[in-house]
Design an enzyme around this catalytic site. Structure first.
Site, PDB file in Angstrom:
ATOM      1  N   LYS A  76       0.859  -1.187   0.000  1.00  0.00           N
ATOM      2  CA  LYS A  76       0.000   0.000   0.000  1.00  0.00           C
ATOM      3  C   LYS A  76       0.893   1.233   0.000  1.00  0.00           C
ATOM      4  CE  LYS A  76      -3.904   2.018   2.592  1.00  0.00           C
ATOM      5  NZ  LYS A  76      -4.842   1.825   3.726  1.00  0.00           N
ATOM      6  N   SER A 151      -9.810   1.911   2.667  1.00  0.00           N
ATOM      7  CA  SER A 151      -8.891   2.645   1.816  1.00  0.00           C
ATOM      8  C   SER A 151      -7.852   1.763   1.129  1.00  0.00           C
ATOM      9  CB  SER A 151      -8.178   3.703   2.652  1.00  0.00           C
ATOM     10  OG  SER A 151      -7.371   3.086   3.643  1.00  0.00           O
ATOM     11  N   SER A 175     -10.142  -0.455   6.875  1.00  0.00           N
ATOM     12  CA  SER A 175      -9.527  -0.365   5.545  1.00  0.00           C
ATOM     13  C   SER A 175      -8.768  -1.589   5.048  1.00  0.00           C
ATOM     14  CB  SER A 175      -8.589   0.836   5.488  1.00  0.00           C
ATOM     15  OG  SER A 175      -9.360   1.991   5.293  1.00  0.00           O
TER      16      SER A 175
HETATM   17  N1  GLN Z   1     -13.380   4.299   5.902  1.00  0.00           N
HETATM   18  C1  GLN Z   1     -12.858   4.745   7.149  1.00  0.00           C
HETATM   19  C2  GLN Z   1     -12.433   6.184   7.028  1.00  0.00           C
HETATM   20  O1  GLN Z   1     -12.681   6.760   6.027  1.00  0.00           O
HETATM   21  C3  GLN Z   1     -11.700   3.891   7.565  1.00  0.00           C
HETATM   22  C4  GLN Z   1     -10.493   4.126   6.763  1.00  0.00           C
HETATM   23  C5  GLN Z   1      -9.323   3.336   7.241  1.00  0.00           C
HETATM   24  O2  GLN Z   1      -9.469   2.309   7.895  1.00  0.00           O
HETATM   25  N2  GLN Z   1      -8.150   3.822   6.910  1.00  0.00           N
HETATM   26  O3  GLN Z   1     -11.853   6.760   7.889  1.00  0.00           O
END
Ligand code: GLN
Length: 485
Positions: A76, A151, A175
Site C-alpha cells: 500500500k 482505503s 480499511s
Molecule cells: N473508511 C474509514 C475512514 O474513512 C476507515 C479508513 C481506514 O481504515 N483507513 O476513515
C-alpha cells in the site's frame, strides 16, 4: 501459477522449479495488462522489482532463504519504501520519494520478498471506496462498475485480480477488512501494536494498524510471521515473544463458541449479504462450532465516536504538510502564511480537508470536553462491550460490510452514507482488537460478500485457524473474477 498460494509458490522456489525473477516477470506482465483498466497500482518499477528478485534468487542459491524468500508482494502506498515514490494517494505527496523504509518494508525485505509496486488508496487512507485518491479510483476486479472498497482498495484489487500473490494494507476503521470483503479476498487487521507503525504515514495514530491481505488465511498467517514484531521506533509497538501465526491452523473447531451480536444482523444489513453470512455460520456449525447470541450494546455509537476521534488525530498528524520540508508547495504565494494556505488548499483533497476541519473543531477550546473527551469515554464503553462478549464466546462473527461493493459514484455525494459502510468494522479499531475478513459467497449482483471474525487481544493465531478451517471446507477463497484469466 498465478493462482498458487504463498506456500505453493515458496515450494516451487525451494524446489528450483521457478525463480523469483521468473515469478516477478509473470506478475509484472499481468500488472502491465490489467492495471490500465483497474488502476490498482500507483507505481510500478520493473527494474527495481527485478533487481530485488535477483537478490532473492542469489540468497536462495547461497542457502540463505527464509520461508517466503523470492515470493513478491505489493505494498500500500502509505508505507515509506526507500527510493520509491510514496504518495499516500495524495497530491501533497505525489512528488515524494521516501528516503527510508517503513518497519513493514524492512521486514519484507529481510524476508527476501521483492516489491511488485505501490498500490492505490484513498487519500491519506480516508475513505471506503478508493474514490478519494488523487490518482483516480480503483475498479473492482469482479465488476468494473463497482468500487473495490477502501482505503486499501488498490491492495485488495491487486490480490483479487492476481496481479500480486499478497499485499500489505492498513486499517484505521476497516480499511483492510472492508476492501478484502468487497474484493473477495482475506485480510487481517492485527491487535493494535503488533505491527509497527514506523514509516507508515499516520492518519489516526491510536487506531492505525498495518496487516496482510492475500487469498487465504494460511497466506495471511505466513505474512504475519513476517510483519509482526517489536520495533522501538514506534512507541506503541508491543514487546512480546515472537509467535508462529501458522501454529494453530490445523486445530479442529469442535467446541468453538461463536458469538453472534444482534446489532450486526439488524435492519442495515442487505438481505443477500445476510444470507451469505448465515450460510457461512451454518457451515461453522457443521464443522463443530456452537453459536451463542450476544450483544454489543454500544456498537451503534462506534461511527460517531470514530468520526470525532479519527479526524481529531488526523488534524494533528496532517499539520506537517505545510510545503516547507517535503511534498507539494504551491508555486505562487505572497508570504509564509499565504504559502501554507495555498499549499494545503491545492495539495489536499475535499475529504481530507473535511476531516481536518472536523478534527480542529472538536479539539478546539470550548468543544474539547463536549466532543473529544466524550468520545474518549464512549471508546472505553465500546471496548468494554467486547470484553463482556468474550466471556461468553471465543470469537465474534458477522458481516464485514452491510452490502456488497456499491457502484462507483454511488456514495460520493453523501459522506455520512459512505461512513456507514464501516459500521461493522470500526468498533474493532476503537477497542484495538484483531479481526479478519474472509470471502463467504456472493450477493445478487455477483459481487463478493465477506464474513468478519473478531477475536480477543492477541488471538491472531486462533482467528487464522478458525478462518483456515472454513477455507479447508469451502472454496470461496479460491475463486477469481471471470474475464481476468
Ligand atoms: N473508511 C474509514 C475512514 O474513512 C476507515 C479508513 C481506514 O481504515 N483507513 O476513515
Amino acid at each position: 501459477m498465478l493462482n498458487l498460494s504463498l506456500r505453493q509458490l515458496a515450494a516451487l522456489l525451494a524446489e528450483g522449479k521457478t525463480s523469483s525473477v521468473e515469478l516477478c516477470q509473470d506478475y509484472l506482465e499481468r500488472i502491465e495488462r490489467l492495471n490500465p483498466g483497474l488502476n490498482a497500482f500507483i507505481t510500478v518499477d520493473r527494474a527495481r522489482t527485478l533487481a530485488e528478485a535477483r537478490a532473492a534468487d542469489q540468497r536462495r542459491a547461497q542457502g540463505d532463504a527464509g520461508p517466503l524468500t523470492g515470493v513478491p508482494i505489493a505494498h500500500k502506498d502509505i508505507f515509506c519504501a526507500e527510493g520509491w515514490p510514496t504518495t499516500c494517494g495524495s497530491r501533497m505527496l505525489a512528488n515524494f520519494v521516501a528516503p527510508y523504509d517503513a518497519h513493514v518494508i524492512e521486514r519484507c525485505k529481510a524476508a527476501g520478498m521483492p516489491t511488485l509496486g505501490k498500490t492505490n488508496m484513498d487519500e491519506f487512507a480516508m475513505g471506503s471506496s478508493n474514490e478519494t485518491s488523487f490518482f483516480g479510483p480503483v475498479k473492482n476486479p469482479w465488476d468494473e462498475r463497482a468500487v473495490p472498497g477502501g482505503s486499501s482498495g488498490g491492495s485488495a484489487a491487486a490480490v483479487a485480480a492476481r496481479m500480486a500473490p499478497a499485499a500489505t494494507g492498513t486499517d484505521t476503521g476497516g480499511s483492510i477488512r472492508q476492501p478484502a470483503a468487497l474484493c473477495g479476498i482475506t485480510g487481517l487487521k492485527p491487535t493494535y501494536g503488533l505491527v509497527s507503525r514506523y514509516g507508515m504515514i499516520a492518519f489516526a495514530s491510536s487506531l492505525d494498524q498495518g496487516g496482510p491481505m492475500a487469498a487465504s488465511a494460511e497466506d495471511c498467517a505466513l505474512l504475519m510471521n513476517v510483519l509482526a514484531g517489536f520495533d522501538a521506533r514506534d512507541s506503541t509497538s508491543l514487546e512480546r515473544p515472537v509467535e508462529d501465526y501458522t501454529r494453530e491452523l490445523d486445530r479442529p473447531l469442535s467446541g468453538l463458541k461463536i458469538g453472534l451480536p444482534q446489532e450486526y444482523f439488524g435492519a442495515g444489513l442487505a438481505a443477500d449479504a445476510g444470507r451469505a453470512v448465515d450460510a457461512a455460520i451454518a457451515e461453522y456449525r457443521r464443522l463443530g462450532a456452537e453459536t451463542v447470541d450476544i450483544s454489543l450494546p454500544n456498537s451503534r455509537l462506534s461511527v460517531p465516536v470514530y468520526y470525532v476521534l479519527a479526524p481529531a488525530e488526523a488534524s494533528s498528524n496532517l499539520a506537517r504538510y505545510d510545503g516547507v520540508r517535503y511534498g507539494y508547495r504551491a508555486p505562487q504565494y505572497t508570504d509564509l502564511t499565504d504559502m501554507y494556505e495555498r499549499t494545503r488548499a491545492e495539495g489536499l483533497g475535499d475529504e481530507v480537508k473535511r476531516r481536518i476541519m472536523i478534527g480542529t473543531y472538536v479539539l478546539s477550546h470550548g468543544y474539547y470536553d463536549a466532543y473529544y473527551l466524550q468520545a474518549q469515554k464512549l471508546r472505553r464503553l465500546i471496548a468494554r462491550d467486547f470484553a463482556e462478549a468474550f466471556r461468553q464466546c471465543d470469537v465474534i462473527m458477522g458481516p464485514t460490510a452491510p452490502t456488497t461493493a456499491f457502484d462507483l459514484g454511488a456514495k460520493r455525494a453523501d459522506p455520512v452514507e459512505m461512513y456507514l459502510s464501516d459500521i461493522y468494522t470500526i468498533a474493532v479499531n476503537l477497542a484495538g482488537l484483531p479481526a479478519l475478513s474472509i470471502p463467504c459467497g456472493f450477493g445478487r449482483d455477483g459481487r463478493p460478500v465477506g464474513l468478519q471474525l473478531i477475536g480477543d487481544y492477541f488471538s491472531e493465531a486462533r482467528l487464522l485457524n478458525i478462518a483456515h478451517q472454513y477455507q479447508q471446507a469451502t472454496d470461496w477463497h479460491t475463486m477469481t473474477p471471470r474475464g481476468l484469466e
